[in-house]
Enzyme design. Structure first.
Site, PDB file in Angstrom:
ATOM      1  CD  GLU A 148      32.854  45.244  25.809  1.00  0.00           C
ATOM      2  OE1 GLU A 148      32.968  44.574  24.806  1.00  0.00           O
ATOM      3  OE2 GLU A 148      32.358  44.825  26.867  1.00  0.00           O
ATOM      4  CB  CYS A 173      31.801  47.458  34.689  1.00  0.00           C
ATOM      5  SG  CYS A 173      32.985  46.250  34.119  1.00  0.00           S
ATOM      6  CB  CYS A 220      43.372  41.749  27.608  1.00  0.00           C
ATOM      7  SG  CYS A 220      44.336  41.243  29.064  1.00  0.00           S
ATOM      8  CB  CYS A 279      41.960  34.547  30.648  1.00  0.00           C
ATOM      9  SG  CYS A 279      43.073  35.464  31.722  1.00  0.00           S
ATOM     10  CB  CYS A 298      38.679  36.371  28.863  1.00  0.00           C
ATOM     11  SG  CYS A 298      38.522  38.164  28.735  1.00  0.00           S
ATOM     12  N   GLY A 323      40.656  44.611  29.530  1.00  0.00           N
ATOM     13  CA  GLY A 323      42.060  44.859  29.841  1.00  0.00           C
ATOM     14  C   GLY A 323      42.477  44.496  31.251  1.00  0.00           C
ATOM     15  CD  GLU A 324      45.621  42.650  35.062  1.00  0.00           C
ATOM     16  OE1 GLU A 324      44.785  41.742  35.099  1.00  0.00           O
ATOM     17  OE2 GLU A 324      45.876  43.374  36.055  1.00  0.00           O
ATOM     18  CB  SER A 369      39.121  43.144  38.730  1.00  0.00           C
ATOM     19  OG  SER A 369      39.176  41.795  38.356  1.00  0.00           O
ATOM     20  CB  SER A 376      40.636  37.195  37.871  1.00  0.00           C
ATOM     21  OG  SER A 376      39.829  38.333  37.752  1.00  0.00           O
ATOM     22  CG  LEU A 377      42.358  31.948  42.706  1.00  0.00           C
ATOM     23  CD1 LEU A 377      43.731  32.537  42.926  1.00  0.00           C
ATOM     24  CD2 LEU A 377      41.817  31.413  44.031  1.00  0.00           C
ATOM     25  CG  HIS A 378      39.212  32.649  37.114  1.00  0.00           C
ATOM     26  ND1 HIS A 378      38.101  33.221  37.684  1.00  0.00           N
ATOM     27  CD2 HIS A 378      39.780  33.630  36.357  1.00  0.00           C
ATOM     28  CE1 HIS A 378      37.988  34.478  37.286  1.00  0.00           C
ATOM     29  NE2 HIS A 378      38.997  34.751  36.484  1.00  0.00           N
ATOM     30  CG  ASN A 398      28.116  36.066  30.336  1.00  0.00           C
ATOM     31  OD1 ASN A 398      27.188  35.646  29.661  1.00  0.00           O
ATOM     32  ND2 ASN A 398      28.049  37.171  31.048  1.00  0.00           N
ATOM     33  CB  CYS A 413      35.349  41.027  30.511  1.00  0.00           C
ATOM     34  SG  CYS A 413      36.977  41.072  30.002  1.00  0.00           S
TER      35      CYS A 413
HETATM   36  N1  SAH Z   1      41.877  41.739  33.563  1.00  0.00           N
HETATM   37  C1  SAH Z   1      41.232  41.872  34.810  1.00  0.00           C
HETATM   38  C2  SAH Z   1      39.992  42.745  34.774  1.00  0.00           C
HETATM   39  C3  SAH Z   1      39.083  42.564  33.598  1.00  0.00           C
HETATM   40  S1  SAH Z   1      38.283  40.994  33.489  1.00  0.00           S
HETATM   41  C4  SAH Z   1      40.945  40.519  35.407  1.00  0.00           C
HETATM   42  O1  SAH Z   1      41.119  39.509  34.728  1.00  0.00           O
HETATM   43  O2  SAH Z   1      40.577  40.494  36.582  1.00  0.00           O
HETATM   44  C5  SAH Z   1      37.024  41.238  34.703  1.00  0.00           C
HETATM   45  C6  SAH Z   1      36.356  39.965  35.175  1.00  0.00           C
HETATM   46  O3  SAH Z   1      35.552  39.391  34.120  1.00  0.00           O
HETATM   47  C7  SAH Z   1      37.365  38.911  35.592  1.00  0.00           C
HETATM   48  O4  SAH Z   1      37.076  38.356  36.837  1.00  0.00           O
HETATM   49  C8  SAH Z   1      37.202  37.909  34.497  1.00  0.00           C
HETATM   50  O5  SAH Z   1      37.597  36.690  34.946  1.00  0.00           O
HETATM   51  C9  SAH Z   1      35.723  38.019  34.144  1.00  0.00           C
HETATM   52  N2  SAH Z   1      35.382  37.388  32.862  1.00  0.00           N
HETATM   53  C10 SAH Z   1      36.089  37.406  31.721  1.00  0.00           C
HETATM   54  N3  SAH Z   1      35.486  36.669  30.771  1.00  0.00           N
HETATM   55  C11 SAH Z   1      34.361  36.150  31.323  1.00  0.00           C
HETATM   56  C12 SAH Z   1      33.324  35.293  30.851  1.00  0.00           C
HETATM   57  N4  SAH Z   1      33.319  34.807  29.604  1.00  0.00           N
HETATM   58  N5  SAH Z   1      32.329  34.971  31.712  1.00  0.00           N
HETATM   59  C13 SAH Z   1      32.311  35.456  32.967  1.00  0.00           C
HETATM   60  N6  SAH Z   1      33.256  36.276  33.463  1.00  0.00           N
HETATM   61  C14 SAH Z   1      34.283  36.618  32.660  1.00  0.00           C
HETATM   62 FE1  SF4 Z   2      42.734  39.974  30.182  1.00  0.00          FE
HETATM   63 FE2  SF4 Z   2      41.208  39.858  32.411  1.00  0.00          FE
HETATM   64 FE3  SF4 Z   2      40.314  38.870  30.045  1.00  0.00          FE
HETATM   65 FE4  SF4 Z   2      42.291  37.627  31.333  1.00  0.00          FE
HETATM   66  S1  SF4 Z   2      40.175  37.904  32.058  1.00  0.00           S
HETATM   67  S2  SF4 Z   2      42.238  38.077  29.127  1.00  0.00           S
HETATM   68  S3  SF4 Z   2      43.392  39.345  32.209  1.00  0.00           S
HETATM   69  S4  SF4 Z   2      40.767  40.995  30.512  1.00  0.00           S
END
Ligand code: SAH
Ligand code: SF4
Length: 359
Positions: free
Chosen positions: A93, A106, A113, A117, A120, A162-163, A194, A216-218, A294, A337
């Site tokens: 996407e 974006c 991936c 996480c 995600c 993806g990462e 990111s 992406s700390l969280h 989300n 994502c």
């Molecule tokens: N893999 C990389 C880049 C892609 S994810 C990373 O993790 O940074 C890009 C961003 O989307 C990240 O900050 C991720 O935490 C966020 N993201 C993923 N799933 C999400 C969701 N369900 N709601 C909000 N943000 C989300």
């Molecule tokens: Fe992969 Fe980023 Fe999604 Fe984590 S948040 S599963 S690293 S795409």
């Protein structure tokens, strides 16, 4: 017969090497580069400053092939989301987010991936494959020359599927094309990679290309982060924070890193969590981007109330952090994502398809 080389994904350096290898002069690289990335021309026959012999030669050994736009979804606020088919047939996407004069793209760096996480949608799909550099830069090419012809993209974020730091070489090659003055001429401030925290590759990023970094700390302790971002077990917070400091030292501490923090109800959204975050981040210059979770089908997490989100944000601001809240624009097209591809495999239920163009 040898497979034709897709020159769309070549940086200027690589393109010059290519021309030297085929016994042509290397200034041809600049000519092709401008046709493709400044004018959007992919047909060698239209490149009038290449002689006919060279055009014929190129047609035999090379192509200029962007990925294919399969579907376009438009939300009420103007965010556009695209399903892109890459050469293997997998879908990724990309999203275009207009905001005043700024038009942010974006993009995806992998189909699926591997990092899983827990919040995600991309992670839930598992890993399919790395995108080639032509499939990465091809998304910017499509956005500028097929989707968005009046206003060009001003900012690119690697926040799609993806990462990016696990597809290092292709991402670097594509980022070089984005930055090149003869191509898209985006400054380093306008390109953000990111990452969920691939420490060794954060440490070598600066040697290869100068771009902005978002982490992406969280979570601010290893126990919680292990659950949300499992790669944390391999590269725990201490090593991640060290790599952030190292990244900033490389630039004489004159820059900042963006810290992304998803807010998930009753998981990481309390004032205690905010206090821990402040302690952890006091060690280096950063901006914090809060992202309300989300939700997607199959996930048990929920988004906190607006009140709780605002309280978290206010606390960070009070402590002196520049803190932004990602608005939920794009919800209508599942802008987070991986959500659209996830839905596609469930046949895009209930999605409003505004237009479906064959490009
Ligand atoms: N893999 C990389 C880049 C892609 S994810 C990373 O993790 O940074 C890009 C961003 O989307 C990240 O900050 C991720 O935490 C966020 N993201 C993923 N799933 C999400 C969701 N369900 N709601 C909000 N943000 C989300
Ligand atoms: Fe992969 Fe980023 Fe999604 Fe984590 S948040 S599963 S690293 S795409």
């Amino acid at each position: 017969m040898q497979k034709k080389k897709n020159l769309l994904g070549y940086s200027l350096d690589s393109l010059e090497k290519f021309f030297i290898e085929i016994d042509e002069s290397k200034f041809r690289a600049k000519q092709i580069f401008k046709w493709v990335h400044q004018k959007g021309i992919l047909d060698f026959d239209l490149m009038t400053d290449l002689n006919k012999d060279l055009r014929e030669k190129l047609k035999k050994i090379a192509t200029l092939n962007p990925p294919i736009i399969e579907e376009e979804f438009i939300s009420d606020e103007g965010t556009k989301k695209y399903l892109i088919k890459i050469s293997s047939g997998s879908m990724v996407e990309m999203v275009i987010i207009p905001d005043g004069k700024r038009k942010t793209l974006c993009i995806s760096s992998q189909a699926g991936c591997a990092l899983q996480c827990s919040f995600c949608a991309t992670g839930a799909q598992g890993f399919d494959q790395n995108l080639e550099s032509d499939e990465i830069i091809g998304q910017l090419w499509l956005a500028n020359f097929k989707c968005n012809q009046e206003d060009k993209i001003t900012n690119v974020v690697f926040m799609g599927m993806g990462e990016p730091l696990l597809n290092f070489n292709a991402v670097i090659e594509a980022a070089k094309v984005m930055k090149d003055q003869l191509a898209y001429a985006l400054s380093r401030k306008r390109i953000t990679i990111s990452s969920s925290g691939i420490v060794p590759n954060i440490n070598r990023l600066n040697e290869h290309v100068d771009v902005s970094l978002a982490i992406s700390l969280h979570a601010s302790d290893n126990k919680l982060r292990d659950k949300l971002v499992p790669i944390n077990k391999k590269y725990p917070l201490e090593s991640l924070i060290e790599s952030c400091k190292y990244f900033l030292e490389f630039h004489n501490n004159k820059r900042h890193i963006t810290i992304e923090y998803i807010l998930i109800k009753n998981i990481n959204d309390s004032l205690e969590h905010a206090k821990k975050l402040v302690r952890l981040l006091s060690e280096f210059p950063c901006k914090i981007n809060l992202i309300p979770f989300n939700s997607f089908e199959g996930s048990n997490y929920e988004r906190p109330s607006s009140e709780k989100i605002n309280r978290f944000k206010f606390f960070l601001k009070e402590k002196g952090f520049i803190t932004t809240l990602r608005t939920t624009r794009g919800d209508g097209v599942d802008a987070a994502c991986g959500q659209l591809v996830g839905n596609l495999s469930k046949s895009i239920k209930g999605k409003k398809l505004i237009s479906h163009r064959s490009l």
